[in-house]
Design a protein around this motif. Structure first.
Motif, PDB file in Angstrom:
ATOM      1  N   MET A  28       0.803  -1.221   0.000  1.00 49.30           N
ATOM      2  CA  MET A  28       0.000   0.000   0.000  1.00 49.30           C
ATOM      3  C   MET A  28       0.841   1.279   0.000  1.00 49.30           C
ATOM      4  N   ILE A  29       1.776   1.399   0.942  1.00 44.85           N
ATOM      5  CA  ILE A  29       2.539   2.640   1.071  1.00 44.85           C
ATOM      6  C   ILE A  29       3.366   2.909  -0.185  1.00 44.85           C
ATOM      7  N   GLY A  30       4.101   1.905  -0.638  1.00 44.46           N
ATOM      8  CA  GLY A  30       4.970   2.098  -1.790  1.00 44.46           C
ATOM      9  C   GLY A  30       4.228   2.420  -3.070  1.00 44.46           C
ATOM     10  N   ILE A  31       3.140   1.700  -3.333  1.00 42.10           N
ATOM     11  CA  ILE A  31       2.394   1.937  -4.565  1.00 42.10           C
ATOM     12  C   ILE A  31       1.683   3.282  -4.530  1.00 42.10           C
ATOM     13  N   THR A  32       1.015   3.585  -3.438  1.00 39.13           N
ATOM     14  CA  THR A  32       0.261   4.841  -3.396  1.00 39.13           C
ATOM     15  C   THR A  32       1.181   6.065  -3.408  1.00 39.13           C
ATOM     16  N   TYR A  67       3.343  10.561  -6.504  1.00 41.29           N
ATOM     17  CA  TYR A  67       4.502  11.208  -7.121  1.00 41.29           C
ATOM     18  C   TYR A  67       4.241  11.443  -8.608  1.00 41.29           C
ATOM     19  N   ALA A  68       3.694  10.425  -9.282  1.00 41.93           N
ATOM     20  CA  ALA A  68       3.412  10.546 -10.720  1.00 41.93           C
ATOM     21  C   ALA A  68       2.326  11.589 -10.988  1.00 41.93           C
ATOM     22  N   LEU A  69       1.262  11.546 -10.212  1.00 41.36           N
ATOM     23  CA  LEU A  69       0.166  12.498 -10.411  1.00 41.36           C
ATOM     24  C   LEU A  69       0.626  13.932 -10.170  1.00 41.36           C
ATOM     25  N   ASN A  70       1.521  14.107  -9.201  1.00 40.13           N
ATOM     26  CA  ASN A  70       2.047  15.431  -8.896  1.00 40.13           C
ATOM     27  C   ASN A  70       2.766  16.035 -10.092  1.00 40.13           C
ATOM     28  N   LYS A  71       3.360  15.190 -10.922  1.00 39.12           N
ATOM     29  CA  LYS A  71       4.047  15.658 -12.125  1.00 39.12           C
ATOM     30  C   LYS A  71       3.068  16.254 -13.135  1.00 39.12           C
ATOM     31  N   PHE A  72       1.797  15.913 -12.982  1.00 38.89           N
ATOM     32  CA  PHE A  72       0.740  16.435 -13.851  1.00 38.89           C
ATOM     33  C   PHE A  72      -0.055  17.540 -13.154  1.00 38.89           C
ATOM     34  N   GLY A  73       0.449  17.990 -12.008  1.00 41.75           N
ATOM     35  CA  GLY A  73      -0.220  19.055 -11.272  1.00 41.75           C
ATOM     36  C   GLY A  73      -1.401  18.590 -10.449  1.00 41.75           C
ATOM     37  N   ASP A 104      -4.648  12.242   0.675  1.00 41.39           N
ATOM     38  CA  ASP A 104      -4.991  10.984   1.342  1.00 41.39           C
ATOM     39  C   ASP A 104      -4.558   9.798   0.486  1.00 41.39           C
ATOM     40  N   LEU A 105      -3.521   9.111   0.916  1.00 45.21           N
ATOM     41  CA  LEU A 105      -3.012   7.970   0.147  1.00 45.21           C
ATOM     42  C   LEU A 105      -4.038   6.855   0.014  1.00 45.21           C
ATOM     43  N   ASN A 106      -4.973   6.777   0.953  1.00 49.49           N
ATOM     44  CA  ASN A 106      -5.987   5.719   0.897  1.00 49.49           C
ATOM     45  C   ASN A 106      -6.850   5.817  -0.350  1.00 49.49           C
ATOM     46  N   THR A 107      -6.978   7.015  -0.893  1.00 53.10           N
ATOM     47  CA  THR A 107      -7.806   7.180  -2.097  1.00 53.10           C
ATOM     48  C   THR A 107      -7.123   6.569  -3.319  1.00 53.10           C
ATOM     49  N   LEU A 108      -5.857   6.211  -3.184  1.00 53.73           N
ATOM     50  CA  LEU A 108      -5.110   5.641  -4.314  1.00 53.73           C
ATOM     51  C   LEU A 108      -4.957   4.125  -4.218  1.00 53.73           C
ATOM     52  N   LYS A 137       3.461   8.161 -19.757  1.00 57.32           N
ATOM     53  CA  LYS A 137       4.351   9.120 -19.083  1.00 57.32           C
ATOM     54  C   LYS A 137       4.224   8.968 -17.569  1.00 57.32           C
ATOM     55  N   ALA A 138       2.982   8.799 -17.116  1.00 61.19           N
ATOM     56  CA  ALA A 138       2.733   8.644 -15.681  1.00 61.19           C
ATOM     57  C   ALA A 138       3.423   7.392 -15.138  1.00 61.19           C
ATOM     58  N   ILE A 139       3.422   6.326 -15.922  1.00 58.84           N
ATOM     59  CA  ILE A 139       4.092   5.089 -15.495  1.00 58.84           C
ATOM     60  C   ILE A 139       5.590   5.328 -15.345  1.00 58.84           C
ATOM     61  N   ALA A 140       6.159   6.084 -16.269  1.00 61.27           N
ATOM     62  CA  ALA A 140       7.592   6.399 -16.193  1.00 61.27           C
ATOM     63  C   ALA A 140       7.896   7.197 -14.922  1.00 61.27           C
ATOM     64  N   TYR A 141       7.035   8.166 -14.600  1.00 61.80           N
ATOM     65  CA  TYR A 141       7.218   8.942 -13.360  1.00 61.80           C
ATOM     66  C   TYR A 141       7.049   8.045 -12.141  1.00 61.80           C
ATOM     67  N   TYR A 142       6.032   7.201 -12.193  1.00 58.65           N
ATOM     68  CA  TYR A 142       5.762   6.255 -11.106  1.00 58.65           C
ATOM     69  C   TYR A 142       7.018   5.445 -10.800  1.00 58.65           C
ATOM     70  N   ARG A 143       7.671   4.962 -11.839  1.00 58.03           N
ATOM     71  CA  ARG A 143       8.841   4.106 -11.659  1.00 58.03           C
ATOM     72  C   ARG A 143      10.052   4.873 -11.125  1.00 58.03           C
ATOM     73  N   GLU A 144      10.082   6.179 -11.363  1.00 61.51           N
ATOM     74  CA  GLU A 144      11.172   6.987 -10.801  1.00 61.51           C
ATOM     75  C   GLU A 144      11.197   6.850  -9.284  1.00 61.51           C
ATOM     76  N   TYR A 145      10.013   6.895  -8.693  1.00 61.29           N
ATOM     77  CA  TYR A 145       9.913   6.775  -7.230  1.00 61.29           C
ATOM     78  C   TYR A 145       9.948   5.313  -6.801  1.00 61.29           C
ATOM     79  N   PHE A 146       9.184   4.478  -7.504  1.00 59.20           N
ATOM     80  CA  PHE A 146       9.017   3.092  -7.077  1.00 59.20           C
ATOM     81  C   PHE A 146      10.328   2.315  -7.110  1.00 59.20           C
ATOM     82  N   SER A 147      11.149   2.544  -8.126  1.00 56.33           N
ATOM     83  CA  SER A 147      12.365   1.744  -8.300  1.00 56.33           C
ATOM     84  C   SER A 147      13.403   1.999  -7.223  1.00 56.33           C
TER      85      SER A 147
END
Length: 217
Positions: A18-22, A27-33, A38-42, A67-77
């Motif tokens: 939960m923590i890592g994925i959300t 992080y990815a959504l923030n790149k899109f403004g 609330d992490l629970n909503t994710l 693009k969002a997946i690429a941003y997601y992986r920046e944090y997740f990896s």
């Protein structure tokens, strides 16, 4: 027919991500403004392929979803991968299943490289005969394709000897598409209604109940 091959989803089934994925999604959504407090909503992102989730939940175009997946992986990896915990008593169950002669396989929509790192981090990789995941180019993300790949690589062709375990409808639907029986687990992120309506053959409330069931199949 005795179940010789047990396929496990990873997120929400073996580990609680939960923590890592959300955090990675935030992080990815923030790149899109898009700000998310609330992490629970994710949590709805846990389970389905990421591209589908960004498109379905935030109406992203396919291009923006990639693009969002690429941003997601920046944090997740580097961080999200390890913001994760193994469900209580899960390793004990894996040991019991191996001692019972079962072949254990991971079938996840997560990229194989990440799944392997997570299992190595928690010292669980040694229990699995094969780890089947998606590719980093976002191919082989559908659960039926992930399962098919695992069976092909392990040269398993008797569907009656296989059972798939997961916490979301995608796991159950993927198994049904291949005429494989399935078990829905309630310790993850899917509800009883979701697992029941998608056609799970069995539904268990926790790891203890799952272990008892698997040792009888």
């Amino acid at each position: 027919m005795i179940k010789k091959y047990i396929l496990f989803d990873l997120d929400g089934t073996v580990t609680d991500p939960m923590i890592g994925i959300t955090k990675s999604v935030r992080y990815a959504l923030n790149k899109f403004g898009i700000e998310v407090e609330d992490l629970n909503t994710l949590c709805k992102f846990i389970g389905p392929p990421l591209k589908d989730s960004f498109m379905n939940f935030y109406n992203f175009t396919e291009e923006d979803a990639l693009k969002a997946i690429a941003y997601y992986r920046e944090y997740f990896s580097t961080n999200g991968l390890y913001e994760n915990t193994v469900y209580e008593n899960f390793e004990d169950m894996l040991i019991a299943l191996k001692n019972d002669g079962k072949s254990l396989i991971i079938a996840t929509s997560k990229p194989t490289v990440f799944a392997e790192k997570i299992l190595e981090h928690f010292n669980l990789k040694k229990y699995f005969d094969f780890i089947s995941g998606s590719n980093l180019d976002n191919t082989r993300t559908k659960k039926a394709d992930v399962i098919s790949y695992a069976l092909e690589q392990q040269m398993i062709n008797n569907m009656s000897e296989i059972i798939m375990i997961g916490d979301r409808e995608h796991d159950i639907i993927g198994a049904k598409a291949l005429n494989i029986e399935s078990i829905g687990v309630l310790h993850g992120y899917g509800s009883y209604e979701e697992l029941s309506s998608s056609g799970a053959d069995y539904i268990v409330k926790d790891v203890s109940e799952l272990k008892s069931l698997l040792l009888t199949l």
